[in-house]
Design an enzyme around this catalytic site. Structure first.
Site, PDB file in Angstrom:
ATOM      1  N   CYS A  25      38.787   5.986  40.861  1.00  0.00           N
ATOM      2  CA  CYS A  25      38.831   5.591  42.467  1.00  0.00           C
ATOM      3  C   CYS A  25      39.255   6.306  43.769  1.00  0.00           C
ATOM      4  O   CYS A  25      38.598   7.442  44.203  1.00  0.00           O
ATOM      5  CB  CYS A  25      39.424   4.008  43.070  1.00  0.00           C
ATOM      6  SG  CYS A  25      38.596   2.708  42.020  1.00  0.00           S
TER       7      CYS A  25
HETATM    8  N1  LIG Z   1      37.957   0.870  37.777  1.00  0.00           N
HETATM    9  C1  LIG Z   1      38.366   0.080  39.041  1.00  0.00           C
HETATM   10  O1  LIG Z   1      40.122  -0.037  39.292  1.00  0.00           O
HETATM   11  C2  LIG Z   1      37.721   0.248  40.504  1.00  0.00           C
HETATM   12  C3  LIG Z   1      37.935  -0.433  41.516  1.00  0.00           C
HETATM   13  C4  LIG Z   1      37.722  -1.082  42.667  1.00  0.00           C
HETATM   14  C5  LIG Z   1      36.514  -0.422  42.888  1.00  0.00           C
HETATM   15  N2  LIG Z   1      35.798   0.185  42.055  1.00  0.00           N
HETATM   16  C6  LIG Z   1      34.606   0.551  41.730  1.00  0.00           C
HETATM   17  O2  LIG Z   1      33.836   0.034  40.888  1.00  0.00           O
HETATM   18  C7  LIG Z   1      32.531   0.275  40.148  1.00  0.00           C
HETATM   19  C8  LIG Z   1      32.452  -0.364  38.624  1.00  0.00           C
HETATM   20  O3  LIG Z   1      33.394   0.324  38.345  1.00  0.00           O
HETATM   21  P1  LIG Z   1      34.175   0.204  36.697  1.00  0.00           P
HETATM   22  O4  LIG Z   1      35.999   0.918  36.551  1.00  0.00           O
HETATM   23  O5  LIG Z   1      33.841  -1.026  36.846  1.00  0.00           O
HETATM   24  O6  LIG Z   1      33.362   1.033  35.946  1.00  0.00           O
HETATM   25  P2  LIG Z   1      32.524   0.850  34.156  1.00  0.00           P
HETATM   26  O7  LIG Z   1      32.619   2.528  34.189  1.00  0.00           O
HETATM   27  O8  LIG Z   1      34.134   0.874  33.895  1.00  0.00           O
HETATM   28  O9  LIG Z   1      31.379   0.447  34.485  1.00  0.00           O
HETATM   29  C9  LIG Z   1      30.313   0.006  34.885  1.00  0.00           C
HETATM   30  C10 LIG Z   1      29.381  -0.465  34.106  1.00  0.00           C
HETATM   31  O10 LIG Z   1      28.487  -0.605  34.548  1.00  0.00           O
HETATM   32  C11 LIG Z   1      27.479  -0.350  33.161  1.00  0.00           C
HETATM   33  N3  LIG Z   1      26.042   0.421  33.549  1.00  0.00           N
HETATM   34  C12 LIG Z   1      25.864   1.427  34.228  1.00  0.00           C
HETATM   35  N4  LIG Z   1      24.948   1.649  34.800  1.00  0.00           N
HETATM   36  C13 LIG Z   1      24.246   0.365  34.669  1.00  0.00           C
HETATM   37  C14 LIG Z   1      22.949   0.065  34.795  1.00  0.00           C
HETATM   38  N5  LIG Z   1      21.945   0.501  35.465  1.00  0.00           N
HETATM   39  N6  LIG Z   1      22.472  -1.374  34.982  1.00  0.00           N
HETATM   40  C15 LIG Z   1      23.312  -2.242  34.181  1.00  0.00           C
HETATM   41  N7  LIG Z   1      24.722  -1.602  33.858  1.00  0.00           N
HETATM   42  C16 LIG Z   1      24.954  -0.512  33.360  1.00  0.00           C
HETATM   43  C17 LIG Z   1      28.217   0.771  32.392  1.00  0.00           C
HETATM   44  O11 LIG Z   1      27.695   0.508  31.060  1.00  0.00           O
HETATM   45  C18 LIG Z   1      29.765   0.503  32.340  1.00  0.00           C
HETATM   46  O12 LIG Z   1      29.539  -1.102  31.437  1.00  0.00           O
HETATM   47  C19 LIG Z   1      32.515   1.534  41.272  1.00  0.00           C
HETATM   48  O13 LIG Z   1      31.794   1.947  42.256  1.00  0.00           O
HETATM   49  C20 LIG Z   1      34.412   1.776  40.935  1.00  0.00           C
HETATM   50  O14 LIG Z   1      34.238   2.848  42.347  1.00  0.00           O
HETATM   51  C21 LIG Z   1      36.468   0.340  40.354  1.00  0.00           C
END
Ligand SMILES: NC(=O)c1ccc[n+]([C@@H]2O[C@H](COP(=O)([O-])OP(=O)(O)OC[C@H]3O[C@@H](n4cnc5c(N)ncnc54)[C@H](O)[C@@H]3O)[C@@H](O)[C@H]2O)c1
Length: 434
Positions: free
Chosen positions: A273
């Site tokens: 993030c």
């Molecule tokens: N990690 C955090 O602390 C956090 C906090 C707030 C917001 N975010 C935001 O949330 C979003 C997700 O982040 P995250 O940390 O959960 O990512 P992550 O990498 O942990 O998880 C994303 C998941 O999506 C899957 N994926 C990718 N493309 C896909 C598709 N086309 N169809 C289905 N699944 C798919 C991946 O395999 C993975 O399991 C990002 O935009 C991030 O900026 C993250």
């Protein structure tokens, strides 16, 4: 205006909910909906994650396996790689990654891929919510045209909203259910449908007037953190030159009961993030001819911190008449923050990299991380014990996991670079702080 069919179904818990992307954000959200009584389907491209979940196993630290097991057993939670099941969902949440390209431009390809799975299967009355952090305009300019393709109209044939995810992995106090949820729909009907979805699982829904506002809220929050961390990192470098203890300064300033919020210096930014999101905003601002100077400056200061930590390592080794080349340097903590297992963008990786390039023999300890990919090979964690600490020429405290016994570090390490003030009140001789 009477409630729409989806609002009724959400109220009665008969709505089926799909979550696309079951990572740090998607899996906690999916389990929260399932716990609230909905039938939830997770759509994931990673078959190993799908398998684990359907076998009742969690792979995300904040989601206990016992919760997943119970929800899978009662049929309220399942995962699939088959996107055809999207057709039977009432609401679909998109939680896919939004990284940066090497050029620091937004990479929205994951969002586009997810929306392209939804578009041909979109059913009348479905609600689609984007949760991935992204630049203002994404929902309206990118997602909406793909879903309106073929003559469908948003707010009439389907609902579309943006709601930023604010989860803080490893935070035992604030989790999905008690973090207020900001919601902005494309039309008022979209906002109502999205508010109805989240009211079922979070303590407070905060409606805003548009998807652009909701997108900007998240970027303001993360830019606020990045800039304040940049400011305090600069303060640390300044205090170092002036021989003032920055940690003491911050602690004393934090006694002011208003108008001050403590941020702490450290080895640099990490995670998916704070080092990433502000650049989504500066990229978009540039399209309107606006240079986001604070964002760029904070990025530079924070990005330089790993080099500063390595400079401290050089000073520490120098104090024992040693060069970096050939010295054994042990890094404590490779996760980007304390008590979690996420190494994405972690400054520890940069520190290991720079030291290794300068000829040091590097190793790391981390109770949450078994191995990392480093310099083209797998580097396994070294056990945290007195002999390991004694064997190192310099120990770098990069992440202050609570489970590290810093008393042992203070007792056994020859020299220490403490980038987290973890040794406060324990030892000063041979300790090089930020
Ligand atoms: N990690 C955090 O602390 C956090 C906090 C707030 C917001 N975010 C935001 O949330 C979003 C997700 O982040 P995250 O940390 O959960 O990512 P992550 O990498 O942990 O998880 C994303 C998941 O999506 C899957 N994926 C990718 N493309 C896909 C598709 N086309 N169809 C289905 N699944 C798919 C991946 O395999 C993975 O399991 C990002 O935009 C991030 O900026 C993250």
């Amino acid at each position: 205006m009477p409630p729409s069919r989806i609002e009724e179904r959400l109220k009665r818990r008969t709505a089926r909910i799909g979550v696309i992307g079951l990572g740090y954000v998607g899996l906690p959200l999916a389990t929260e909906f399932a716990k609230a009584g909905f039938r939830v389907t997770g759509f994931e491209i990673n078959a190993r994650r799908v398998q684990a979940l359907n076998a009742g196993r969690s792979y995300i630290q904040d989601v206990p396996t016992r919760d997943v097991r119970a929800l899978v057993r009662t049929g309220r939670l399942r995962a699939t790689t088959d996107f055809d099941d999207l057709k039977s969902m009432d609401a679909i949440d998109i939680c896919v990654p939004t990284p940066l390209r090497k050029t620091k431009d937004p990479d929205v390809s994951y969002i586009l891929a997810a929306v392209r799975e939804i578009a041909p299967r979109l059913k009348r009355g479905q609600l689609v919510v984007l949760e991935s952090t992204t630049y203002p305009g994404t929902t309206d300019e990118l997602v909406r045209p793909l879903l309106e393709h073929g003559g469908r109209r948003v707010g009439r044939d389907f609902y579309l909203a943006f709601s930023p995810e604010r989860v803080d992995p490893g935070n035992p106090t604030f989790q999905t259910h008690n973090i207020p949820k900001v919601v902005g729909g494309v039309t008022p009907a979209c906002s109502r449908a999205a508010a109805a979805l989240y009211s079922a699982v979070v303590s407070r829904v905060v409606p805003v007037s548009s998807t652009q506002v909701a997108e900007m809220v998240k970027l303001l929050e993360n830019t606020f953190r990045s800039v304040n961390i940049g400011l305090v990192n600069e303060m640390a470098l300044m205090c170092d030159k002036m021989n003032i203890d920055v940690w003491e300064v911050i602690d004393a300033a934090a006694t002011k009961p208003f108008g001050f919020m403590p941020f702490y210096p450290g080895p640099g930014l990490g995670g998916h993030c704070i080092p990433v999101d502000p650049f989504y905003l500066s990229w978009k601002a540039r399209q309107s001819g606006f240079e986001a100077r604070f964002i760029e400056l904070a990025g530079q200061v924070n990005g330089n911190m790993p080099y500063h930590v390595v400079q401290r390592v050089r000073e520490a080794l120098n104090s024992r008449r040693r060069a970096v080349r050939g010295s054994r340097v042990l890094v404590l903590g490779v996760a980007y923050k304390a008590d979690i297992d996420d190494v994405r963008e972690s400054p520890s990786l940069d520190i290991l990299d720079i030291l290794q390039k300068e000829g040091a023999k590097v190793a790391f300890c981390d109770p949450y991380v078994d191995s990392i990919e480093h310099a083209g090979r797998t580097l396994h964690a070294t056990p945290f014990r007195p002999s390991t600490l004694r064997a190192a020429d310099c120990v770098v405290i990069a992440t202050a996991h609570k489970s590290f016994d810093f008393g042992l570090v203070a007792k056994h390490a020859k020299t220490i670079v403490d980038s987290r003030n973890a040794l406060k009140g324990r030892r000063t001789r041979g300790v090089f702080r930020l």
